[in-house]
Design a protein around this motif. Structure first.
Motif, mmCIF file in Angstrom:
data_model
loop_
_atom_site.group_PDB
_atom_site.id
_atom_site.type_symbol
_atom_site.label_atom_id
_atom_site.label_comp_id
_atom_site.label_asym_id
_atom_site.label_seq_id
_atom_site.Cartn_x
_atom_site.Cartn_y
_atom_site.Cartn_z
ATOM 1 N N TYR A 109 0.819 -1.206 0.000
ATOM 2 C CA TYR A 109 0.000 0.000 0.000
ATOM 3 C C TYR A 109 0.850 1.252 0.000
ATOM 4 C CZ TYR A 109 -3.721 -3.243 0.742
ATOM 5 O OH TYR A 109 -4.592 -4.276 0.582
ATOM 6 N N ALA A 110 2.004 1.176 0.603
ATOM 7 C CA ALA A 110 2.915 2.321 0.582
ATOM 8 C C ALA A 110 3.509 2.520 -0.811
ATOM 9 C CB ALA A 110 4.025 2.129 1.614
ATOM 10 N N MET A 111 3.456 1.478 -1.635
ATOM 11 C CA MET A 111 3.980 1.553 -2.997
ATOM 12 C C MET A 111 3.027 2.262 -3.956
ATOM 13 S SD MET A 111 5.507 -2.180 -3.775
ATOM 14 C CE MET A 111 7.087 -2.710 -3.202
ATOM 15 N N ILE A 112 1.766 2.360 -3.595
ATOM 16 C CA ILE A 112 0.766 2.876 -4.531
ATOM 17 C C ILE A 112 1.143 4.236 -5.111
ATOM 18 C CG2 ILE A 112 -1.632 3.646 -4.778
ATOM 19 C CD1 ILE A 112 -2.419 1.344 -2.921
ATOM 20 N N PRO A 113 1.545 5.221 -4.298
ATOM 21 C CA PRO A 113 1.899 6.511 -4.907
ATOM 22 C C PRO A 113 3.084 6.408 -5.866
ATOM 23 C CG PRO A 113 1.706 6.737 -2.524
ATOM 24 C CD PRO A 113 1.608 5.291 -2.832
ATOM 25 N N LEU A 114 4.078 5.591 -5.525
ATOM 26 C CA LEU A 114 5.229 5.427 -6.420
ATOM 27 C C LEU A 114 4.851 4.709 -7.701
ATOM 28 C CD1 LEU A 114 7.954 4.431 -3.815
ATOM 29 C CD2 LEU A 114 7.835 6.549 -5.104
ATOM 30 N N ILE A 115 4.049 3.666 -7.574
ATOM 31 C CA ILE A 115 3.601 2.932 -8.765
ATOM 32 C C ILE A 115 2.796 3.862 -9.661
ATOM 33 C CG2 ILE A 115 2.120 1.066 -9.604
ATOM 34 C CD1 ILE A 115 2.896 -0.519 -7.076
ATOM 35 N N GLU A 116 1.897 4.614 -9.051
ATOM 36 C CA GLU A 116 1.071 5.532 -9.846
ATOM 37 C C GLU A 116 1.931 6.584 -10.546
ATOM 38 O OE1 GLU A 116 -2.874 8.335 -9.430
ATOM 39 O OE2 GLU A 116 -2.126 7.272 -7.676
ATOM 40 N N GLU A 117 2.881 7.136 -9.832
ATOM 41 C CA GLU A 117 3.758 8.152 -10.434
ATOM 42 C C GLU A 117 4.514 7.579 -11.630
ATOM 43 O OE1 GLU A 117 5.598 11.487 -11.509
ATOM 44 O OE2 GLU A 117 4.001 11.387 -10.016
ATOM 45 N N GLU A 118 5.083 6.394 -11.463
ATOM 46 C CA GLU A 118 5.886 5.788 -12.531
ATOM 47 C C GLU A 118 5.030 5.263 -13.675
ATOM 48 O OE1 GLU A 118 9.276 5.425 -12.977
ATOM 49 O OE2 GLU A 118 9.556 6.748 -11.255
ATOM 50 N N VAL A 146 0.469 -11.336 -2.216
ATOM 51 C CA VAL A 146 1.038 -10.055 -1.833
ATOM 52 C C VAL A 146 0.533 -8.975 -2.786
ATOM 53 C CG1 VAL A 146 3.204 -8.797 -1.508
ATOM 54 C CG2 VAL A 146 3.071 -11.222 -0.930
ATOM 55 N N PHE A 147 0.006 -7.894 -2.226
ATOM 56 C CA PHE A 147 -0.581 -6.828 -3.034
ATOM 57 C C PHE A 147 0.409 -6.271 -4.058
ATOM 58 C CE2 PHE A 147 -1.057 -2.251 -3.638
ATOM 59 C CZ PHE A 147 -2.263 -2.227 -4.293
ATOM 60 N N ALA A 148 1.630 -5.961 -3.615
ATOM 61 C CA ALA A 148 2.624 -5.354 -4.513
ATOM 62 C C ALA A 148 2.937 -6.269 -5.692
ATOM 63 C CB ALA A 148 3.901 -5.025 -3.742
ATOM 64 N N ILE A 149 3.039 -7.555 -5.424
ATOM 65 C CA ILE A 149 3.304 -8.525 -6.496
ATOM 66 C C ILE A 149 2.103 -8.595 -7.429
ATOM 67 C CG2 ILE A 149 3.777 -10.956 -7.012
ATOM 68 C CD1 ILE A 149 6.159 -9.548 -5.718
ATOM 69 N N ASN A 150 0.908 -8.638 -6.854
ATOM 70 C CA ASN A 150 -0.301 -8.715 -7.678
ATOM 71 C C ASN A 150 -0.407 -7.529 -8.637
ATOM 72 O OD1 ASN A 150 -1.035 -11.060 -6.396
ATOM 73 N ND2 ASN A 150 -2.555 -10.112 -5.080
ATOM 74 N N ILE A 151 -0.232 -6.323 -8.114
ATOM 75 C CA ILE A 151 -0.370 -5.135 -8.966
ATOM 76 C C ILE A 151 0.724 -5.116 -10.025
ATOM 77 C CG2 ILE A 151 0.909 -3.484 -7.524
ATOM 78 C CD1 ILE A 151 -2.352 -2.562 -9.130
ATOM 79 N N ALA A 152 1.934 -5.523 -9.661
ATOM 80 C CA ALA A 152 3.029 -5.582 -10.638
ATOM 81 C C ALA A 152 2.713 -6.580 -11.746
ATOM 82 C CB ALA A 152 4.337 -5.954 -9.934
ATOM 83 N N ILE A 153 2.187 -7.730 -11.367
ATOM 84 C CA ILE A 153 1.842 -8.752 -12.357
ATOM 85 C C ILE A 153 0.765 -8.237 -13.308
ATOM 86 C CG2 ILE A 153 0.703 -10.997 -12.646
ATOM 87 C CD1 ILE A 153 2.293 -11.922 -10.166
ATOM 88 N N PHE A 154 -0.261 -7.586 -12.767
ATOM 89 C CA PHE A 154 -1.336 -7.076 -13.623
ATOM 90 C C PHE A 154 -0.828 -6.023 -14.599
ATOM 91 C CE2 PHE A 154 -4.360 -8.319 -10.047
ATOM 92 C CZ PHE A 154 -4.681 -9.521 -10.651
ATOM 93 N N ILE A 155 0.021 -5.141 -14.122
ATOM 94 C CA ILE A 155 0.557 -4.093 -15.000
ATOM 95 C C ILE A 155 1.490 -4.708 -16.038
ATOM 96 C CG2 ILE A 155 2.030 -2.046 -15.079
ATOM 97 C CD1 ILE A 155 0.763 -1.302 -12.314
#
Length: 181
Positions: free
Chosen positions: A23-32, A58-67
């Protein structure tokens, strides 16, 4: 530049500079991903976050995989997944190798006490932004509050919350929303 290498580097950078989990990654992921590279639209990012939250793992892995999958199917998903997971793996490996040497060090303990409040803020900010983008207002703000209280105070499993929310959303879309138009 090679999209696989570029996506790996992007998610590696996100993974190495983020404390506090997915969840702390969300702003960084969105920015990039949304603002810098324009791999995903802002509205689609909100959908990907919702899907990643509701999937096991893991949320961070899931979002990375989807993107990554959106970018270049399976190979893209592998590149972004490795980019996200590798920094944490290497950091945990290094900590595990040397933890016994500094676990009782008062300076290290003080550093971790100082990091905790910052991690809470890193998780809170994306949560509020998600609420804004999900168009939470005074008429709907009670939903996440009741869900959070049910999980925290009553010990209700998040799985039941997700299932109930899905059913409620379906019923709302089928029976209530059409009559409001």
């Amino acid at each position: 530049m090679n999209i696989y290498w570029e996506s790996f580097k992007t998610f590696f950078k996100i993974g190495i500079f983020t404390l506090g989990g997915g969840y702390a990654m969300i702003p960084l992921i969105e920015e990039e991903v949304v603002n810098r590279h324009r791999w995903v639209e802002k509205e689609e990012m909100l959908d990907l976050i919702a899907i990643a939250q509701s999937c096991p793992g893991v949320f961070a892995i899931n979002i990375a995989i989807f993107i990554g999958y959106k970018l270049r199917k399976t190979r893209g998903a592998i590149a972004t997944c490795l980019g996200t997971a590798l920094p944490s793996f290497l950091i945990i490996l290094a900590i595990a190798m040397f933890f016994s040497q500094f676990k009782d060090n008062p300076v290290v303990a003080a550093i971790f006490r100082g990091i905790r409040p910052a991690v809470v803020a890193l998780i809170a900010v994306p949560t509020f932004r998600l609420g804004q983008r999900a168009q939470l207002g005074w008429t709907t703000i009670w939903i996440p509050i009741i869900c959070a209280l049910a999980i925290w105070a009553l010990g209700v499993s998040p799985i039941y919350i997700i299932i109930m929310a899905g059913i409620a959303g379906y019923l709302y879309g089928m029976y209530i929303k059409p009559t409001e138009s």
